[in-house]
Design a protein around this motif. Structure first.
Motif, PDB file in Angstrom:
ATOM      1  N   MET A   1      -3.986  58.501  -6.597  1.00  0.00           N
ATOM      2  CA  MET A   1      -4.428  58.495  -5.197  1.00  0.00           C
ATOM      3  C   MET A   1      -3.430  59.227  -4.299  1.00  0.00           C
ATOM      4  O   MET A   1      -3.810  59.978  -3.398  1.00  0.00           O
ATOM      5  CB  MET A   1      -4.618  57.054  -4.715  1.00  0.00           C
ATOM      6  N   MET A   2      -2.132  59.013  -4.576  1.00  0.00           N
ATOM      7  CA  MET A   2      -1.124  59.723  -3.780  1.00  0.00           C
ATOM      8  C   MET A   2      -1.236  61.229  -4.008  1.00  0.00           C
ATOM      9  O   MET A   2      -1.147  62.020  -3.063  1.00  0.00           O
ATOM     10  CB  MET A   2       0.281  59.233  -4.169  1.00  0.00           C
ATOM     11  N   ALA A   8      -4.880  67.317  -0.776  1.00  0.00           N
ATOM     12  CA  ALA A   8      -5.773  67.607   0.351  1.00  0.00           C
ATOM     13  C   ALA A   8      -4.988  68.094   1.558  1.00  0.00           C
ATOM     14  O   ALA A   8      -5.389  69.044   2.246  1.00  0.00           O
ATOM     15  CB  ALA A   8      -6.586  66.362   0.700  1.00  0.00           C
ATOM     16  N   TRP A   9      -3.844  67.455   1.801  1.00  0.00           N
ATOM     17  CA  TRP A   9      -3.029  67.857   2.954  1.00  0.00           C
ATOM     18  C   TRP A   9      -2.468  69.262   2.762  1.00  0.00           C
ATOM     19  O   TRP A   9      -2.472  70.082   3.678  1.00  0.00           O
ATOM     20  CB  TRP A   9      -1.888  66.852   3.134  1.00  0.00           C
ATOM     21  N   LYS A  12      -5.283  71.901   3.293  1.00  0.00           N
ATOM     22  CA  LYS A  12      -5.598  72.120   4.702  1.00  0.00           C
ATOM     23  C   LYS A  12      -4.484  72.898   5.391  1.00  0.00           C
ATOM     24  O   LYS A  12      -4.736  73.787   6.213  1.00  0.00           O
ATOM     25  CB  LYS A  12      -5.806  70.781   5.400  1.00  0.00           C
ATOM     26  N   THR A  13      -3.239  72.569   5.049  1.00  0.00           N
ATOM     27  CA  THR A  13      -2.097  73.224   5.689  1.00  0.00           C
ATOM     28  C   THR A  13      -2.018  74.690   5.309  1.00  0.00           C
ATOM     29  O   THR A  13      -1.723  75.546   6.153  1.00  0.00           O
ATOM     30  CB  THR A  13      -0.790  72.509   5.278  1.00  0.00           C
ATOM     31  N   VAL A  14      -2.294  75.013   4.044  1.00  0.00           N
ATOM     32  CA  VAL A  14      -2.182  76.395   3.574  1.00  0.00           C
ATOM     33  C   VAL A  14      -3.188  77.297   4.298  1.00  0.00           C
ATOM     34  O   VAL A  14      -2.912  78.473   4.564  1.00  0.00           O
ATOM     35  CB  VAL A  14      -2.387  76.457   2.051  1.00  0.00           C
ATOM     36  N   ILE A  15      -4.347  76.762   4.634  1.00  0.00           N
ATOM     37  CA  ILE A  15      -5.336  77.551   5.373  1.00  0.00           C
ATOM     38  C   ILE A  15      -4.771  77.967   6.727  1.00  0.00           C
ATOM     39  O   ILE A  15      -4.963  79.096   7.186  1.00  0.00           O
ATOM     40  CB  ILE A  15      -6.636  76.745   5.541  1.00  0.00           C
TER      41      ILE A  15
END
Length: 465
Positions: A1-2, A8-9, A12-15
């Motif tokens: 889960m971690m 996911a974080w 999103k950040t790389v975009i």
């Protein structure tokens, strides 16, 4: 889960910031060894946390210089120390030891003002408040770790030896940096606009070694010098040479306050030590003073240090001392008009994440730790923080005898002395405080000092004979 959450974080950040992918990769590589040490409850976890705090800023500078080619204002690598320290929470779930009621009382005394200031900081200061929460609460895990982990004096002595050894290594790099000024460190002085460090030229700036400022280096060196003086078993492989090396590196930071704090801590040790230790300490101080007068003037930067220290005798013409006095006079009315405080992230460099806005403009660099405490926690919260320090001091004082108790008391009073010149109970200064005050608490009996059943029988036989 971690792993899913982190993935996911990162996605999103790389975009939004593609260059952050590399930073995230390096950050994860730094944290993986710590995660393994934490998951296996290894005693090396404390040494790992200390290492990340001391070399993390240098890793960031090397990445900016070698990979990005320019100074980066925001970087994920700046989170590596607090995230590494947060890994201490994993072994705490084991609860190897149950703290006493007195210890729990001291912990609760700190948690009340910390939780209040954290909540206010996140609500008012947004991103700066969240960053402030990380820098205040993550070092606190060190204190919890010392209280809840079963460890004896041998294990804790190994942590101190590693700490002192790192002090010698950082001193060696400080001299290399001061004489040659590597390109990555020069980029940091110019890119971060660290005017306080002086011109970015060899032998003309204030050394900061692998840390991010000369003030941070001086705080660390003082904290490493004292254990080496107190107990010869803590000096590590460099021995006396390491002490002299750290003192020489302290001289090229050109931070006068560190010398004052060092003298205060030495005097306090003389008062706390026994007769034989007191005589040895006075002899050590005498040797160091003579060595200082004979050697320091001939070292690179010795003249600058002499000029810096000479201004202490004429405070009227000391611009730094007058500026600090002006900060006190300007901040007191602000404290009275904002009695609830600004919360974590409301003062200091963390305000840059919030556009630099603060209700206490005179405390942008936190040049007075006492004012900083009241500005952050509020008038009542500040009193609660100092009450918690008082309870902690009593707890350390009643922890028995020995060098760990002495080191804990000296660290506590040293922090209070350093608050006259600046700092806050966050980042590296908090790591030092929680580490050395926690070492004196929660100890189990040294296994090597516990007599075996066979030894007891032999002793009984000898007594019978």
């Amino acid at each position: 889960m971690m792993g899913l959450g982190v993935s996911a974080w990162i996605g999103k950040t790389v975009i939004l910031r593609p260059e952050w992918l590399l930073q995230a990769s390096i950050l994860i590589m730094i944290l993986i060894p710590g995660f393994i040490l934490a998951a296996t409850n290894s005693s090396k976890l404390i040494s790992y946390v200390i290492l990340v705090w001391l070399v993390g800023p240098e890793i960031r500078r090397l990445m900016d210089w070698a990979i990005l080619g320019s100074y980066s204002t925001l970087t994920l690598l700046s989170l590596s120390p607090v995230l590494a320290t947060s890994l201490l929470a994993l072994p705490l779930l084991r609860r190897d030891r149950k703290p006493s009621k007195v210890e729990l009382r001291a912990l609760k005394a700190y948690m009340l003002p910390f939780i209040y200031a954290g909540a206010i900081g996140v609500l008012l200061n947004k991103l700066a408040g969240f960053y402030g929460v990380l820098n205040y609460f993550a070092p606190l895990f060190l204190f919890f770790y010392m209280m809840l982990r079963k460890s004896d004096d041998r294990e804790r002595a190994a942590w101190i030896r590693f700490y002192v050894t790192m002090g010698s290594l950082l001193s060696i790099y400080a001299w290399f940096q001061y004489i040659s000024l590597p390109a990555w460190d020069k980029m940091w002085i110019e890119g971060a606009k660290m005017v306080s460090l002086g011109p970015a030229e060899p032998l003309k700036f204030k050394a900061f070694s692998t840390l991010n400022a000369n003030g941070a280096l001086s705080i660390f060196l003082v904290s490493a010098i004292m254990p080496a003086i107190i107990n010869r078993k803590w000096r590590g492989p460099f021995g006396w040479a390491g002490i002299l090396l750290m003192i020489s590196a302290l001289s090229i930071t050109l931070v006068r306050a560190s010398w004052i704090v060092l003298v205060i801590e030495i005097v306090l040790y003389v008062l706390l030590a026994s007769g034989a230790s007191r005589l040895r300490m006075i002899s050590i101080v005498g040797v160091l003073v003579v060595a200082g007068f004979l050697v320091f003037p001939h070292l690179p930067g010795g003249e600058a240090l002499s000029d810096r220290l000479s201004t202490m005798g004429n405070l009227k013409e000391d611009a730094s001392a007058n500026a600090r006095l002006l900060i006190v006079l300007n901040t007191i009315p602000d404290l009275l008009s904002h009695p609830l405080g600004s919360g974590l992230g409301g003062i200091g460099r963390s305000t840059l994440l919030n556009g630099g806005s603060t209700d206490f403009a005179s405390l942008a660099s936190v040049d007075n730790g006492y004012l900083g405490i009241f500005a952050t926690f509020g008038l009542l919260g500040g009193l609660l923080v100092f009450r918690a320090m008082y309870l902690q001091g009593r707890l350390i004082h009643g922890s028995g005898t020995g060098p760990l108790r002495t080191l804990g008391l000296i660290t506590l009073f040293g922090l209070l002395a350093s608050f006259f010149f600046g700092g806050e109970l966050a980042t590296l200064q908090a790591v030092i405080f929680w580490l050395f005050t926690g070492l004196a608490l929660g100890r189990t009996q040294d296994r090597s000092a516990v007599p075996t059943t066979e030894a007891l029988h032999l002793k009984q036989e000898r007594m019978t004979v």
